[in-house]
Design a protein around this motif. Structure first.
Motif, PDB file in Angstrom:
ATOM      1  N   SER A   7      17.614 -19.356  47.766  1.00  0.00           N
ATOM      2  CA  SER A   7      17.328 -19.634  49.165  1.00  0.00           C
ATOM      3  C   SER A   7      18.236 -18.761  50.017  1.00  0.00           C
ATOM      4  O   SER A   7      19.206 -18.181  49.513  1.00  0.00           O
ATOM      5  CB  SER A   7      17.555 -21.115  49.491  1.00  0.00           C
ATOM      6  N   GLY A   8      17.901 -18.671  51.316  1.00  0.00           N
ATOM      7  CA  GLY A   8      18.765 -17.962  52.242  1.00  0.00           C
ATOM      8  C   GLY A   8      18.270 -16.603  52.686  1.00  0.00           C
ATOM      9  O   GLY A   8      18.911 -15.957  53.518  1.00  0.00           O
ATOM     10  N   GLY A   9      17.151 -16.156  52.150  1.00  0.00           N
ATOM     11  CA  GLY A   9      16.624 -14.871  52.576  1.00  0.00           C
ATOM     12  C   GLY A   9      16.067 -14.933  53.992  1.00  0.00           C
ATOM     13  O   GLY A   9      15.985 -16.008  54.601  1.00  0.00           O
ATOM     14  N   GLY A  10      15.692 -13.769  54.518  1.00  0.00           N
ATOM     15  CA  GLY A  10      15.125 -13.738  55.854  1.00  0.00           C
ATOM     16  C   GLY A  10      15.114 -12.340  56.422  1.00  0.00           C
ATOM     17  O   GLY A  10      15.314 -11.361  55.706  1.00  0.00           O
ATOM     18  N   LEU A  11      14.862 -12.273  57.726  1.00  0.00           N
ATOM     19  CA  LEU A  11      14.807 -11.013  58.452  1.00  0.00           C
ATOM     20  C   LEU A  11      16.079 -10.864  59.269  1.00  0.00           C
ATOM     21  O   LEU A  11      16.476 -11.787  60.004  1.00  0.00           O
ATOM     22  CB  LEU A  11      13.581 -10.988  59.370  1.00  0.00           C
ATOM     23  N   VAL A  12      16.726  -9.719  59.146  1.00  0.00           N
ATOM     24  CA  VAL A  12      17.976  -9.484  59.870  1.00  0.00           C
ATOM     25  C   VAL A  12      18.021  -8.026  60.304  1.00  0.00           C
ATOM     26  O   VAL A  12      17.418  -7.159  59.662  1.00  0.00           O
ATOM     27  CB  VAL A  12      19.183  -9.845  58.970  1.00  0.00           C
ATOM     28  N   GLN A  13      18.714  -7.756  61.379  1.00  0.00           N
ATOM     29  CA  GLN A  13      18.875  -6.378  61.843  1.00  0.00           C
ATOM     30  C   GLN A  13      19.940  -5.672  61.026  1.00  0.00           C
ATOM     31  O   GLN A  13      20.853  -6.309  60.464  1.00  0.00           O
ATOM     32  CB  GLN A  13      19.255  -6.366  63.313  1.00  0.00           C
ATOM     33  N   ALA A  14      19.846  -4.374  60.980  1.00  0.00           N
ATOM     34  CA  ALA A  14      20.848  -3.574  60.287  1.00  0.00           C
ATOM     35  C   ALA A  14      22.237  -3.898  60.847  1.00  0.00           C
ATOM     36  O   ALA A  14      22.414  -4.040  62.063  1.00  0.00           O
ATOM     37  CB  ALA A  14      20.547  -2.086  60.461  1.00  0.00           C
ATOM     38  N   ASN A  77      26.868 -26.344  40.793  1.00  0.00           N
ATOM     39  CA  ASN A  77      25.859 -25.588  40.040  1.00  0.00           C
ATOM     40  C   ASN A  77      25.188 -24.518  40.897  1.00  0.00           C
ATOM     41  O   ASN A  77      23.965 -24.338  40.854  1.00  0.00           O
ATOM     42  CB  ASN A  77      24.788 -26.523  39.463  1.00  0.00           C
ATOM     43  N   THR A  78      25.980 -23.803  41.675  1.00  0.00           N
ATOM     44  CA  THR A  78      25.418 -22.858  42.630  1.00  0.00           C
ATOM     45  C   THR A  78      26.181 -21.539  42.587  1.00  0.00           C
ATOM     46  O   THR A  78      27.415 -21.528  42.469  1.00  0.00           O
ATOM     47  CB  THR A  78      25.457 -23.432  44.052  1.00  0.00           C
ATOM     48  N   VAL A  79      25.432 -20.455  42.690  1.00  0.00           N
ATOM     49  CA  VAL A  79      26.018 -19.128  42.828  1.00  0.00           C
ATOM     50  C   VAL A  79      25.553 -18.555  44.173  1.00  0.00           C
ATOM     51  O   VAL A  79      24.440 -18.827  44.626  1.00  0.00           O
ATOM     52  CB  VAL A  79      25.624 -18.206  41.648  1.00  0.00           C
ATOM     53  N   PHE A  80      26.435 -17.803  44.812  1.00  0.00           N
ATOM     54  CA  PHE A  80      26.175 -17.278  46.150  1.00  0.00           C
ATOM     55  C   PHE A  80      26.234 -15.755  46.150  1.00  0.00           C
ATOM     56  O   PHE A  80      26.907 -15.139  45.322  1.00  0.00           O
ATOM     57  CB  PHE A  80      27.214 -17.808  47.138  1.00  0.00           C
ATOM     58  N   LEU A  81      25.552 -15.175  47.129  1.00  0.00           N
ATOM     59  CA  LEU A  81      25.673 -13.743  47.382  1.00  0.00           C
ATOM     60  C   LEU A  81      25.809 -13.567  48.888  1.00  0.00           C
ATOM     61  O   LEU A  81      24.836 -13.735  49.626  1.00  0.00           O
ATOM     62  CB  LEU A  81      24.465 -12.969  46.857  1.00  0.00           C
ATOM     63  N   GLN A  82      27.023 -13.277  49.337  1.00  0.00           N
ATOM     64  CA  GLN A  82      27.276 -12.992  50.739  1.00  0.00           C
ATOM     65  C   GLN A  82      27.011 -11.524  50.971  1.00  0.00           C
ATOM     66  O   GLN A  82      27.649 -10.667  50.342  1.00  0.00           O
ATOM     67  CB  GLN A  82      28.722 -13.344  51.104  1.00  0.00           C
ATOM     68  N   MET A  83      26.107 -11.217  51.889  1.00  0.00           N
ATOM     69  CA  MET A  83      25.708  -9.835  52.137  1.00  0.00           C
ATOM     70  C   MET A  83      26.056  -9.478  53.573  1.00  0.00           C
ATOM     71  O   MET A  83      25.513 -10.066  54.517  1.00  0.00           O
ATOM     72  CB  MET A  83      24.200  -9.664  51.898  1.00  0.00           C
ATOM     73  N   ASN A  84      26.975  -8.542  53.736  1.00  0.00           N
ATOM     74  CA  ASN A  84      27.407  -8.074  55.050  1.00  0.00           C
ATOM     75  C   ASN A  84      27.016  -6.621  55.242  1.00  0.00           C
ATOM     76  O   ASN A  84      26.701  -5.919  54.281  1.00  0.00           O
ATOM     77  CB  ASN A  84      28.919  -8.228  55.188  1.00  0.00           C
ATOM     78  N   SER A  85      27.058  -6.179  56.478  1.00  0.00           N
ATOM     79  CA  SER A  85      26.743  -4.783  56.808  1.00  0.00           C
ATOM     80  C   SER A  85      25.429  -4.351  56.161  1.00  0.00           C
ATOM     81  O   SER A  85      25.339  -3.282  55.544  1.00  0.00           O
ATOM     82  CB  SER A  85      27.887  -3.862  56.347  1.00  0.00           C
ATOM     83  N   LEU A  86      24.429  -5.168  56.329  1.00  0.00           N
ATOM     84  CA  LEU A  86      23.149  -4.898  55.677  1.00  0.00           C
ATOM     85  C   LEU A  86      22.493  -3.637  56.224  1.00  0.00           C
ATOM     86  O   LEU A  86      22.632  -3.308  57.412  1.00  0.00           O
ATOM     87  CB  LEU A  86      22.220  -6.101  55.835  1.00  0.00           C
ATOM     88  N   ARG A  87      21.791  -2.970  55.335  1.00  0.00           N
ATOM     89  CA  ARG A  87      21.109  -1.718  55.656  1.00  0.00           C
ATOM     90  C   ARG A  87      19.623  -1.857  55.357  1.00  0.00           C
ATOM     91  O   ARG A  87      19.238  -2.668  54.524  1.00  0.00           O
ATOM     92  CB  ARG A  87      21.694  -0.591  54.794  1.00  0.00           C
TER      93      ARG A  87
END
Length: 127
Positions: A7-14, A77-87
């Motif tokens: 979960s957690g996906g979506g649309l984000v600006q660069a 029981n959860t793994v995360f992926l923090q994504m910053n400075s997305l391109r």
């Protein structure tokens, strides 16, 4: 059997950020290395990040190093992926995965070494 749900996906600006979560069904989650992979349209599935069951060993693809952070909460029981400075080139369907066996210490970057996959969550980065 290990069931995974992202979960957690979506649309984000660069330049923006997103945090993906992956909930695992198995109570022995804490014994599994966990990986994140992604697949863009027309491309092969590629390794993004992985974390060993203890959380001590962590690996990243060169393309995301310094921008993405993988972590886990074994109590939840959860793994995360923090994504910053997305391109825009980060646009893809993101999958979490677990190997077939616990205490796996093989080729964490190879999707063929993972036997359990979530359904994926779409991440779209606009320019």
């Amino acid at each position: 059997q290990v069931q995974l749900a992202e979960s957690g996906g979506g649309l984000v600006q660069a330049g923006g950020s997103l945090r993906l979560s992956c909930a695992a069904s198995r109570r022995t989650f804490s014994t599994y290395t966990m990986g994140w992979f992604r697949q863009a349209p027309g491309k092969e599935r590629e390794f993004v990040a992985a974390i060993r069951w203890s959380g001590v060993n962590i690996w990243y693809a060169d393309s995301v190093k310094g921008r993405f952070t993988i972590s886990r909460d074994n109590a939840k029981n959860t793994v995360f992926l923090q994504m910053n400075s997305l391109r825009p080139e980060d646009t893809a369907v993101y999958y979490c995965a677990a190997p077939r066996n616990p205490y796996y210490s093989g080729r964490y970057y190879d999707p063929n070494d993972y036997g359990y996959w979530g359904q994926g969550t779409q991440v779209t980065v606009s320019s």
